[in-house]
Motif scaffolding. Structure first.
Motif, PDB file in Angstrom:
ATOM      1  N   GLY A 140       0.648  13.575   6.178  1.00  0.00           N
ATOM      2  CA  GLY A 140      -0.690  12.637   6.403  1.00  0.00           C
ATOM      3  C   GLY A 140      -1.510  13.637   7.979  1.00  0.00           C
ATOM      4  N   ASN A 174       3.622  10.942  12.042  1.00  0.00           N
ATOM      5  CA  ASN A 174       3.170  12.251  11.031  1.00  0.00           C
ATOM      6  C   ASN A 174       3.682  13.625  11.580  1.00  0.00           C
ATOM      7  OD1 ASN A 174       2.376  10.151   9.583  1.00  0.00           O
ATOM      8  ND2 ASN A 174       0.180  10.344   9.657  1.00  0.00           N
ATOM      9  N   LYS A 185      -4.354   5.683  -3.485  1.00  0.00           N
ATOM     10  CA  LYS A 185      -3.879   6.927  -3.917  1.00  0.00           C
ATOM     11  C   LYS A 185      -3.241   7.685  -4.161  1.00  0.00           C
ATOM     12  CE  LYS A 185      -6.660   7.486   0.369  1.00  0.00           C
ATOM     13  NZ  LYS A 185      -7.265   5.912   0.588  1.00  0.00           N
ATOM     14  N   ARG A 197       0.888  -1.054  -0.098  1.00  0.00           N
ATOM     15  CA  ARG A 197       0.340   0.095  -0.337  1.00  0.00           C
ATOM     16  C   ARG A 197       1.465   1.225  -0.030  1.00  0.00           C
ATOM     17  NH1 ARG A 197      -1.217   3.398   3.712  1.00  0.00           N
ATOM     18  NH2 ARG A 197      -0.358   2.689   5.006  1.00  0.00           N
ATOM     19  N   LYS A 209       7.671   3.156   9.744  1.00  0.00           N
ATOM     20  CA  LYS A 209       7.695   4.130   9.839  1.00  0.00           C
ATOM     21  C   LYS A 209       8.689   4.499  10.917  1.00  0.00           C
ATOM     22  CE  LYS A 209       4.025   7.317   9.486  1.00  0.00           C
ATOM     23  NZ  LYS A 209       2.169   6.963   9.417  1.00  0.00           N
ATOM     24  N   ASN A 225      10.077  13.603   5.414  1.00  0.00           N
ATOM     25  CA  ASN A 225       9.910  11.932   5.479  1.00  0.00           C
ATOM     26  C   ASN A 225      10.560  10.620   5.198  1.00  0.00           C
ATOM     27  OD1 ASN A 225       7.677  10.031   3.874  1.00  0.00           O
ATOM     28  ND2 ASN A 225       6.748  10.631   5.139  1.00  0.00           N
ATOM     29  N   SER A 233      -4.720   9.000  12.761  1.00  0.00           N
ATOM     30  CA  SER A 233      -3.202   8.259  11.480  1.00  0.00           C
ATOM     31  C   SER A 233      -3.679   6.487  11.911  1.00  0.00           C
ATOM     32  CB  SER A 233      -2.017   8.672  11.733  1.00  0.00           C
ATOM     33  OG  SER A 233      -1.212   7.191  10.657  1.00  0.00           O
ATOM     34  N   ALA A 234      -4.660   6.110  11.041  1.00  0.00           N
ATOM     35  CA  ALA A 234      -5.264   4.932  11.191  1.00  0.00           C
ATOM     36  C   ALA A 234      -3.796   4.119  11.299  1.00  0.00           C
ATOM     37  CB  ALA A 234      -5.561   4.081   9.650  1.00  0.00           C
ATOM     38  N   HIS A 235      -2.955   4.217  10.285  1.00  0.00           N
ATOM     39  CA  HIS A 235      -1.279   3.230   9.863  1.00  0.00           C
ATOM     40  C   HIS A 235      -0.092   3.617  11.572  1.00  0.00           C
ATOM     41  CE1 HIS A 235      -4.043   1.728   6.954  1.00  0.00           C
ATOM     42  NE2 HIS A 235      -4.079   2.756   6.493  1.00  0.00           N
ATOM     43  N   MET A 243       0.449  18.982   4.459  1.00  0.00           N
ATOM     44  CA  MET A 243      -0.701  17.986   4.824  1.00  0.00           C
ATOM     45  C   MET A 243       0.321  17.324   3.811  1.00  0.00           C
ATOM     46  SD  MET A 243      -3.665  19.822   3.419  1.00  0.00           S
ATOM     47  CE  MET A 243      -4.981  21.269   4.316  1.00  0.00           C
ATOM     48  N   GLN A 274       1.730   3.964  -3.309  1.00  0.00           N
ATOM     49  CA  GLN A 274       1.158   4.722  -3.562  1.00  0.00           C
ATOM     50  C   GLN A 274       2.347   6.361  -3.518  1.00  0.00           C
ATOM     51  OE1 GLN A 274      -1.076   5.651   0.210  1.00  0.00           O
ATOM     52  NE2 GLN A 274      -2.572   4.082   0.094  1.00  0.00           N
ATOM     53  N   GLU A 276      16.284  14.182  -4.026  1.00  0.00           N
ATOM     54  CA  GLU A 276      15.825  15.352  -3.640  1.00  0.00           C
ATOM     55  C   GLU A 276      16.063  16.086  -3.255  1.00  0.00           C
ATOM     56  OE1 GLU A 276      12.966  14.422  -5.407  1.00  0.00           O
ATOM     57  OE2 GLU A 276      11.236  12.707  -4.300  1.00  0.00           O
ATOM     58  N   THR A 303      -1.693  14.332  -1.663  1.00  0.00           N
ATOM     59  CA  THR A 303      -2.676  15.191  -2.621  1.00  0.00           C
ATOM     60  C   THR A 303      -2.338  16.331  -2.471  1.00  0.00           C
ATOM     61  OG1 THR A 303      -2.377  15.567  -0.246  1.00  0.00           O
ATOM     62  CG2 THR A 303      -4.423  15.016  -0.532  1.00  0.00           C
TER      63      THR A 303
HETATM   64  N1  FAQ Z   1      -2.298  12.179   0.384  1.00  0.00           N
HETATM   65  O1  FAQ Z   1      -2.558   6.692   8.744  1.00  0.00           O
HETATM   66  P1  FAQ Z   1      -2.361   7.284   7.749  1.00  0.00           P
HETATM   67  C1  FAQ Z   1       7.150  13.192  -3.636  1.00  0.00           C
HETATM   68  C2  FAQ Z   1      -4.248   8.937   3.276  1.00  0.00           C
HETATM   69  S1  FAQ Z   1       6.402  12.343  -3.274  1.00  0.00           S
HETATM   70  C3  FAQ Z   1      -2.893  11.239  -0.180  1.00  0.00           C
HETATM   71  O2  FAQ Z   1      -1.142   8.742   8.318  1.00  0.00           O
HETATM   72  P2  FAQ Z   1      -0.067   6.334   6.732  1.00  0.00           P
HETATM   73  C4  FAQ Z   1       8.016  13.277  -4.686  1.00  0.00           C
HETATM   74  C5  FAQ Z   1      -2.760   7.600   3.794  1.00  0.00           C
HETATM   75  O3  FAQ Z   1      -2.166   6.402   2.470  1.00  0.00           O
HETATM   76  C6  FAQ Z   1       5.295  12.264  -2.076  1.00  0.00           C
HETATM   77  N2  FAQ Z   1      -2.878  10.310   0.297  1.00  0.00           N
HETATM   78  O4  FAQ Z   1      -1.179   6.632   6.872  1.00  0.00           O
HETATM   79  C7  FAQ Z   1       7.947  14.623  -5.648  1.00  0.00           C
HETATM   80  C8  FAQ Z   1      -3.900   6.712   4.304  1.00  0.00           C
HETATM   81  O5  FAQ Z   1      -4.945   5.448   3.134  1.00  0.00           O
HETATM   82  P3  FAQ Z   1      -5.153   4.249   3.458  1.00  0.00           P
HETATM   83  C9  FAQ Z   1       4.576  11.374  -1.193  1.00  0.00           C
HETATM   84  C10 FAQ Z   1      -2.712  10.368   2.409  1.00  0.00           C
HETATM   85  O6  FAQ Z   1       0.450   5.401   5.511  1.00  0.00           O
HETATM   86  C11 FAQ Z   1       8.308  15.826  -5.245  1.00  0.00           C
HETATM   87  C12 FAQ Z   1      -4.362   6.882   5.072  1.00  0.00           C
HETATM   88  O7  FAQ Z   1      -4.576   8.763   4.601  1.00  0.00           O
HETATM   89  N3  FAQ Z   1       5.182  10.580  -0.457  1.00  0.00           N
HETATM   90  O8  FAQ Z   1       6.663  14.087  -3.056  1.00  0.00           O
HETATM   91  C13 FAQ Z   1      -2.104  11.268   1.938  1.00  0.00           C
HETATM   92  O9  FAQ Z   1       0.893   5.713   7.728  1.00  0.00           O
HETATM   93  C14 FAQ Z   1       8.117  16.989  -6.109  1.00  0.00           C
HETATM   94  C15 FAQ Z   1      -4.453   7.644   7.089  1.00  0.00           C
HETATM   95  O10 FAQ Z   1      -3.193   8.226   6.751  1.00  0.00           O
HETATM   96  C16 FAQ Z   1       4.846   9.131   0.239  1.00  0.00           C
HETATM   97  O11 FAQ Z   1       4.059   8.142   0.164  1.00  0.00           O
HETATM   98  C17 FAQ Z   1      -2.051  12.441   1.323  1.00  0.00           C
HETATM   99  N4  FAQ Z   1      -0.964  13.845   1.885  1.00  0.00           N
HETATM  100  O12 FAQ Z   1       1.337   7.595   6.836  1.00  0.00           O
HETATM  101  C18 FAQ Z   1       7.655  14.212  -6.849  1.00  0.00           C
HETATM  102  C19 FAQ Z   1       6.224   9.034   1.388  1.00  0.00           C
HETATM  103  N5  FAQ Z   1      -1.782  11.290   3.770  1.00  0.00           N
HETATM  104  O13 FAQ Z   1      -4.114   3.465   2.517  1.00  0.00           O
HETATM  105  C20 FAQ Z   1       6.974  15.148  -7.472  1.00  0.00           C
HETATM  106  C21 FAQ Z   1       5.807   7.564   1.845  1.00  0.00           C
HETATM  107  C22 FAQ Z   1      -2.142   9.801   4.207  1.00  0.00           C
HETATM  108  O14 FAQ Z   1      -5.317   3.203   4.982  1.00  0.00           O
HETATM  109  C23 FAQ Z   1       7.652  16.229  -7.501  1.00  0.00           C
HETATM  110  N6  FAQ Z   1       4.959   7.242   2.492  1.00  0.00           N
HETATM  111  N7  FAQ Z   1      -3.099  10.051   3.338  1.00  0.00           N
HETATM  112  O15 FAQ Z   1      -6.180   3.589   2.495  1.00  0.00           O
HETATM  113  C24 FAQ Z   1       4.431   7.233   4.219  1.00  0.00           C
HETATM  114  O16 FAQ Z   1       5.387   8.243   4.582  1.00  0.00           O
HETATM  115  C25 FAQ Z   1       2.735   7.869   4.762  1.00  0.00           C
HETATM  116  O17 FAQ Z   1       2.609   6.674   3.666  1.00  0.00           O
HETATM  117  C26 FAQ Z   1       2.265   8.955   4.856  1.00  0.00           C
HETATM  118  C27 FAQ Z   1       0.591   8.829   5.292  1.00  0.00           C
HETATM  119  C28 FAQ Z   1       3.283   9.763   5.710  1.00  0.00           C
HETATM  120  C29 FAQ Z   1       2.221   9.443   3.578  1.00  0.00           C
END
Ligand code: FAQ
Length: 335
Positions: free
Chosen positions: A222, A244, A129, A59, A240, A158, A228-230, A219, A63, A181, A132
């Motif tokens: 997260g 968040n 997803k 997941r 992690k 992050n 935060s569910a996860h 935002m 994402q 990055e 955002t």
């Molecule tokens: N947008 O329980 P949590 C970049 C969802 S890469 C959309 O806190 P988690 C490079 C979340 O998925 C940017 N959805 O979840 C670049 C969960 O939904 P689900 C991306 C969001 O996983 C730069 C629900 O809400 N980075 O920028 C968002 O523990 C410039 C509940 O949330 C990553 O993906 C959001 N903002 O923490 C490219 C980093 N926030 O799956 C081009 C890795 C939350 O239950 C140009 N990911 N949700 O349906 C992570 O660190 C984590 O997955 C979080 C969310 C922190 C994003």
């Protein structure tokens, strides 16, 4: 070698698979897995792991991959209109890096048994997803600077801890992603610096971009910890390393002095240094906006998926050609 096991290899493999499945459901196995995590072991793709661990990684990593790929679109908007050839070359290189990040991440997720085709299908159908932040428009050149400065800056905050994620393929992919990055963040800050030190109109353009992108960039971390569910399970599994809210605070603490240096104002009247905490206090985030965007209400959300669908269709012949070439190479090797 003498053996009393008269099962065929296929039967042994089936039995091993059944054992693996049973142990995943078993409390003793879950405890043993947690002990590995607590001891700082790195989990590799072929290791037996709880189904929940595998699922949450697929997941999050998928994402993350989708975010990198969709994240190319807001900047792609400016390739043909970059103000100089030098800016155009740098922007193109940055966007190509983001494509590369998407590919490493899809590969890392594939090691967990989900195919890239299926993950992409989930993105295109709206099931999966992506961040955002990439549903917001980029109407001015200053946004290219602000995206690098704030969006890549938030991404690094992050992602640096993800280099120590318990799942090896994700952690290793993050090392290179973070190095790139970091370059992106600096190139963005350099664009904003040029504008902030330019004409009053240029400085105004930079300020207006900061006004629009500041809150959406917060935002990216997260929902707040309480919603935060996860987070708690993911932190237990060391996917992690920080919550968040902790990462959001770190980003604010790093970024505010950078804005001050440029003479730009963070659009938050409640932002102030808290001597006691040694950190910045900041105003309330509009979580209803974040949830609305996640549910599909982002300004450019539909356009982003339309663009990805068109690119996927146009790329069909490339995928077919690559598959035919790989097949030819394999049959040559086999011959
Ligand atoms: N947008 O329980 P949590 C970049 C969802 S890469 C959309 O806190 P988690 C490079 C979340 O998925 C940017 N959805 O979840 C670049 C969960 O939904 P689900 C991306 C969001 O996983 C730069 C629900 O809400 N980075 O920028 C968002 O523990 C410039 C509940 O949330 C990553 O993906 C959001 N903002 O923490 C490219 C980093 N926030 O799956 C081009 C890795 C939350 O239950 C140009 N990911 N949700 O349906 C992570 O660190 C984590 O997955 C979080 C969310 C922190 C994003």
């Amino acid at each position: 070698m003498y053996s009393t096991d008269l099962r065929t290899d296929a039967e042994k493999r089936r039995a091993q698979k059944a054992d693996a499945k049973r142990s995943v459901e078993d409390a003793a196995f879950l405890d043993a897995f947690q002990a590995r995590i607590d001891a700082g072991d790195i989990i590799e793709a072929k290791d037996i792991m709880p189904e929940g661990y595998r699922k949450t990684l697929v997941r999050q990593i998928s994402q993350h991959a989708h975010s990198e790929i969709v994240g190319m679109l807001p900047e792609g908007n400016w390739v043909t209109r970059a103000p100089t050839l030098r800016r155009k070359l740098i922007l193109l290189a940055k966007i190509q890096d983001e494509a590369g990040h998407g590919l490493y991440l899809y590969s890392a997720a594939e090691t967990l048994g989900r195919s890239r085709d299926d993950m992409v299908a989930d993105l295109l159908s709206g099931k999966a997803k992506y961040s955002t932040i990439f549903t917001y428009p980029t109407p001015t050149w200053a946004d290219m600077g602000t995206i690098g400065w704030l969006v890549d800056g938030a991404a690094i905050t992050n992602q640096i801890p993800l280099c120590r994620c318990s799942f090896g393929p994700y952690a290793r992919a993050m090392v290179r992603v973070c190095k790139e990055e970091s370059f992106h963040q600096r190139q963005g800050y350099e664009i904003v610096t040029t504008l902030a030190q330019g004409t009053p109109e240029q400085k105004q353009m930079a300020q207006e971009s900061l006004d629009r992108i500041w809150w959406p960039s917060l935002m990216m971390f997260g929902p707040p910890d309480g919603a935060s569910a996860h987070s708690s399970q993911n932190m237990k599994w060391k996917i992690k390393r920080h919550s968040n809210d902790e990462l959001r605070q770190r980003f604010i603490d790093t970024t505010v002095p950078q804005a001050e240096f440029l003479g730009l104002k963070i659009p938050d009247p409640d932002l102030k240094w808290n001597e006691e905490r040694g950190r910045y206090d900041f105003g309330d985030i509009d979580w209803s906006e974040m949830w609305a965007v996640i549910k599909g209400g982002g300004i450019c959300g539909k356009a982003r998926i339309r663009a990805r669908k068109a690119a996927h269709k146009e790329g069909e012949w490339v995928r077919a050609a690559a598959a035919a070439y790989a097949q030819k190479r394999n049959s040559e090797k086999a011959a």
